[in-house]
Each structure stands twice: as structure tokens, then as C-alpha cells.
Write a protein that holds these residues in place. Structure first.
Motif, PDB file in Angstrom:
ATOM      1  N   PRO A 166       0.837  -1.197   0.000  1.00 48.25           N
ATOM      2  CA  PRO A 166       0.000   0.000   0.000  1.00 48.25           C
ATOM      3  C   PRO A 166       0.876   1.253   0.000  1.00 48.25           C
ATOM      4  O   PRO A 166       1.981   1.247   0.527  1.00 48.25           O
ATOM      5  CB  PRO A 166      -0.791  -0.118   1.297  1.00 48.25           C
ATOM      6  CG  PRO A 166       0.038  -0.985   2.175  1.00 48.25           C
ATOM      7  CD  PRO A 166       0.778  -1.917   1.259  1.00 48.25           C
ATOM      8  N   GLY A 167       0.379   2.309  -0.591  1.00 42.91           N
ATOM      9  CA  GLY A 167       1.127   3.554  -0.650  1.00 42.91           C
ATOM     10  C   GLY A 167       1.070   4.355   0.634  1.00 42.91           C
ATOM     11  O   GLY A 167       1.702   5.391   0.771  1.00 42.91           O
ATOM     12  N   TRP A 168       0.316   3.866   1.605  1.00 42.11           N
ATOM     13  CA  TRP A 168       0.172   4.581   2.865  1.00 42.11           C
ATOM     14  C   TRP A 168       0.525   3.652   4.000  1.00 42.11           C
ATOM     15  O   TRP A 168       0.100   2.499   3.959  1.00 42.11           O
ATOM     16  CB  TRP A 168      -1.260   5.087   3.031  1.00 42.11           C
ATOM     17  CG  TRP A 168      -1.381   6.022   4.183  1.00 42.11           C
ATOM     18  CD1 TRP A 168      -1.861   5.713   5.424  1.00 42.11           C
ATOM     19  CD2 TRP A 168      -0.995   7.385   4.241  1.00 42.11           C
ATOM     20  NE1 TRP A 168      -1.795   6.786   6.239  1.00 42.11           N
ATOM     21  CE2 TRP A 168      -1.263   7.842   5.535  1.00 42.11           C
ATOM     22  CE3 TRP A 168      -0.431   8.256   3.328  1.00 42.11           C
ATOM     23  CZ2 TRP A 168      -0.996   9.138   5.942  1.00 42.11           C
ATOM     24  CZ3 TRP A 168      -0.170   9.546   3.720  1.00 42.11           C
ATOM     25  CH2 TRP A 168      -0.462   9.973   5.021  1.00 42.11           C
ATOM     26  N   PRO A 169       1.245   3.978   5.018  1.00 44.39           N
ATOM     27  CA  PRO A 169       1.865   5.283   5.240  1.00 44.39           C
ATOM     28  C   PRO A 169       3.121   5.443   4.396  1.00 44.39           C
ATOM     29  O   PRO A 169       3.878   4.488   4.220  1.00 44.39           O
ATOM     30  CB  PRO A 169       2.206   5.281   6.724  1.00 44.39           C
ATOM     31  CG  PRO A 169       2.361   3.846   7.082  1.00 44.39           C
ATOM     32  CD  PRO A 169       1.441   3.087   6.159  1.00 44.39           C
ATOM     33  N   PRO A 170       3.341   6.641   3.877  1.00 41.46           N
ATOM     34  CA  PRO A 170       4.509   6.861   3.026  1.00 41.46           C
ATOM     35  C   PRO A 170       5.800   6.811   3.838  1.00 41.46           C
ATOM     36  O   PRO A 170       5.809   7.105   5.025  1.00 41.46           O
ATOM     37  CB  PRO A 170       4.262   8.266   2.460  1.00 41.46           C
ATOM     38  CG  PRO A 170       3.432   8.940   3.498  1.00 41.46           C
ATOM     39  CD  PRO A 170       2.560   7.851   4.092  1.00 41.46           C
ATOM     40  N   PHE A 171       6.872   6.433   3.211  1.00 39.18           N
ATOM     41  CA  PHE A 171       8.230   6.414   3.780  1.00 39.18           C
ATOM     42  C   PHE A 171       8.419   5.399   4.897  1.00 39.18           C
ATOM     43  O   PHE A 171       9.432   5.394   5.556  1.00 39.18           O
ATOM     44  CB  PHE A 171       8.654   7.814   4.261  1.00 39.18           C
ATOM     45  CG  PHE A 171       8.519   8.849   3.193  1.00 39.18           C
ATOM     46  CD1 PHE A 171       9.371   8.821   2.102  1.00 39.18           C
ATOM     47  CD2 PHE A 171       7.541   9.815   3.257  1.00 39.18           C
ATOM     48  CE1 PHE A 171       9.253   9.765   1.088  1.00 39.18           C
ATOM     49  CE2 PHE A 171       7.415  10.763   2.251  1.00 39.18           C
ATOM     50  CZ  PHE A 171       8.266  10.733   1.166  1.00 39.18           C
ATOM     51  N   ARG A 196      12.054  -5.872   4.210  1.00 36.71           N
ATOM     52  CA  ARG A 196      11.371  -4.597   4.438  1.00 36.71           C
ATOM     53  C   ARG A 196      11.619  -3.749   3.208  1.00 36.71           C
ATOM     54  O   ARG A 196      12.757  -3.372   2.924  1.00 36.71           O
ATOM     55  CB  ARG A 196      11.889  -3.917   5.692  1.00 36.71           C
ATOM     56  CG  ARG A 196      11.589  -4.743   6.924  1.00 36.71           C
ATOM     57  CD  ARG A 196      11.144  -3.859   8.057  1.00 36.71           C
ATOM     58  NE  ARG A 196      10.758  -4.662   9.198  1.00 36.71           N
ATOM     59  CZ  ARG A 196       9.505  -4.871   9.557  1.00 36.71           C
ATOM     60  NH1 ARG A 196       8.531  -4.339   8.881  1.00 36.71           N
ATOM     61  NH2 ARG A 196       9.220  -5.611  10.605  1.00 36.71           N
ATOM     62  N   LEU A 197      10.551  -3.478   2.462  1.00 38.72           N
ATOM     63  CA  LEU A 197      10.656  -2.765   1.200  1.00 38.72           C
ATOM     64  C   LEU A 197      10.026  -1.384   1.289  1.00 38.72           C
ATOM     65  O   LEU A 197       8.992  -1.206   1.934  1.00 38.72           O
ATOM     66  CB  LEU A 197       9.974  -3.562   0.082  1.00 38.72           C
ATOM     67  CG  LEU A 197      10.482  -4.984  -0.128  1.00 38.72           C
ATOM     68  CD1 LEU A 197       9.696  -5.661  -1.232  1.00 38.72           C
ATOM     69  CD2 LEU A 197      11.964  -4.986  -0.447  1.00 38.72           C
ATOM     70  N   SER A 198      10.621  -0.449   0.605  1.00 41.31           N
ATOM     71  CA  SER A 198      10.121   0.916   0.597  1.00 41.31           C
ATOM     72  C   SER A 198       8.894   1.035  -0.302  1.00 41.31           C
ATOM     73  O   SER A 198       8.919   0.588  -1.452  1.00 41.31           O
ATOM     74  CB  SER A 198      11.199   1.870   0.091  1.00 41.31           C
ATOM     75  OG  SER A 198      10.658   3.154  -0.083  1.00 41.31           O
ATOM     76  N   PRO A 199       7.821   1.665   0.186  1.00 45.19           N
ATOM     77  CA  PRO A 199       6.649   1.887  -0.656  1.00 45.19           C
ATOM     78  C   PRO A 199       6.750   3.175  -1.472  1.00 45.19           C
ATOM     79  O   PRO A 199       5.833   3.520  -2.202  1.00 45.19           O
ATOM     80  CB  PRO A 199       5.514   1.982   0.366  1.00 45.19           C
ATOM     81  CG  PRO A 199       6.157   2.609   1.551  1.00 45.19           C
ATOM     82  CD  PRO A 199       7.566   2.057   1.576  1.00 45.19           C
ATOM     83  N   GLN A 220       0.999   6.396  -4.562  1.00 38.40           N
ATOM     84  CA  GLN A 220       0.236   7.112  -3.531  1.00 38.40           C
ATOM     85  C   GLN A 220      -0.622   8.172  -4.196  1.00 38.40           C
ATOM     86  O   GLN A 220      -0.110   9.013  -4.916  1.00 38.40           O
ATOM     87  CB  GLN A 220       1.203   7.769  -2.535  1.00 38.40           C
ATOM     88  CG  GLN A 220       0.562   8.691  -1.537  1.00 38.40           C
ATOM     89  CD  GLN A 220      -0.362   7.957  -0.592  1.00 38.40           C
ATOM     90  OE1 GLN A 220      -0.098   6.834  -0.209  1.00 38.40           O
ATOM     91  NE2 GLN A 220      -1.449   8.572  -0.250  1.00 38.40           N
ATOM     92  N   SER A 221      -1.940   8.110  -3.960  1.00 34.29           N
ATOM     93  CA  SER A 221      -2.804   9.153  -4.517  1.00 34.29           C
ATOM     94  C   SER A 221      -2.774  10.370  -3.606  1.00 34.29           C
ATOM     95  O   SER A 221      -2.646  10.253  -2.394  1.00 34.29           O
ATOM     96  CB  SER A 221      -4.224   8.633  -4.669  1.00 34.29           C
ATOM     97  OG  SER A 221      -4.756   8.277  -3.426  1.00 34.29           O
ATOM     98  N   ARG A 222      -2.884  11.533  -4.208  1.00 32.45           N
ATOM     99  CA  ARG A 222      -2.810  12.769  -3.434  1.00 32.45           C
ATOM    100  C   ARG A 222      -4.003  12.896  -2.518  1.00 32.45           C
ATOM    101  O   ARG A 222      -5.125  12.581  -2.886  1.00 32.45           O
ATOM    102  CB  ARG A 222      -2.753  13.964  -4.359  1.00 32.45           C
ATOM    103  CG  ARG A 222      -1.446  14.034  -5.073  1.00 32.45           C
ATOM    104  CD  ARG A 222      -1.342  15.269  -5.892  1.00 32.45           C
ATOM    105  NE  ARG A 222      -0.035  15.297  -6.522  1.00 32.45           N
ATOM    106  CZ  ARG A 222       0.250  16.004  -7.569  1.00 32.45           C
ATOM    107  NH1 ARG A 222      -0.654  16.768  -8.119  1.00 32.45           N
ATOM    108  NH2 ARG A 222       1.454  15.965  -8.074  1.00 32.45           N
TER     109      ARG A 222
END
Length: 120
Positions: free
Chosen positions: A13-18, A70-73, A111-113
Motif C-alpha cells: 500500500p502507498g500509505w503510510p509513506p516512507f 522490508r521494502l520501501s513503498p 500514492q494518490s494525493r
């Protein structure tokens, strides 16, 4: 014989970012003559070279394994199809015969705005 199971999860998922996301990669490596070496390669489309991991010592008696990455989204600004991570499994038996690669893919969604933000 090489077997690489579908990753858990296959879409990040694109959330949470970072925040790196946990991905489990599992499978099995067997050969009648014995396994001399088994390797997982992780290809990140944002990097030039793959990361390789020798998993030979992590194989159980029946040849199965389970690894956690552990991969970065994080997805770059113009990457509309998401960030692609590809895992490839290969092995060499004790007689020197190579097999593989067997591959699975994990995609980090774009990640959608405004997602996850409250209107005030």
C-alpha cells in the motif's frame, strides 16, 4: 526443484509513506543429489544492480525457506505503474547443475494525493 510462493503481500500500500513494509518470501529448493547453493536476487527497478542473498544455510531439512524483507513503498513522481520489486530464486546442485530462476514480483502502489489527510 525450485518453488517460489507468491509474496505476502504482493502489493504494497502507498500509505503510510516512507515507512518500509514487511514482505515475506517463501519457497522450497530440493534436488536428489543435494543443494550446493541457493540464491535469492532482489531487483528494485530504481537501482542498477540487484541485491543477492545466499540462502543455502537457511534451507530447512525439507528444502523450505522463509525470508522477511522490508521494502520501501516510495514511488517516484512520474512512475504511474508503481515501483516494481522482482525476486528471483536460483540454485546449483552438488553435481554442478544450475536451475532457475523462478520469479515473483511485488509492486508498491502509487500514492494518490490527499489520501490519509483530513480536511480541516
Amino acid at each position: 526443484m525450485l518453488m517460489l510462493n507468491p509474496p505476502e503481500p504482493s502489493v504494497l500500500p502507498g500509505w503510510p509513506p516512507f515507512r518500509p513494509q514487511r514482505v515475506v518470501i517463501s519457497g522450497r529448493v530440493t534436488d536428489n543429489s543435494g543443494v550446493a547453493r541457493a540464491v535469492i536476487a532482489l531487483h528494485d527497478e530504481y537501482r542498477r544492480r540487484p541485491f543477492t542473498f545466499d540462502i543455502t544455510r537457511r534451507l530447512s531439512d525439507d528444502g523450505s525457506f522463509q525470508l522477511v524483507f522490508r521494502l520501501s513503498p516510495v514511488v517516484r513522481g512520474r512512475d504511474d505503474d508503481g515501483r516494481v520489486y522482482a525476486f528471483a530464486l536460483s540454485a546449483v546442485d552438488t553435481e554442478g547443475n544450475a536451475s532457475g530462476p523462478e520469479s515473483v514480483v511485488v509492486v508498491a502502489e502509487r500514492q494518490s494525493r490527499g489520501r490519509g489527510h483530513r480536511n480541516r
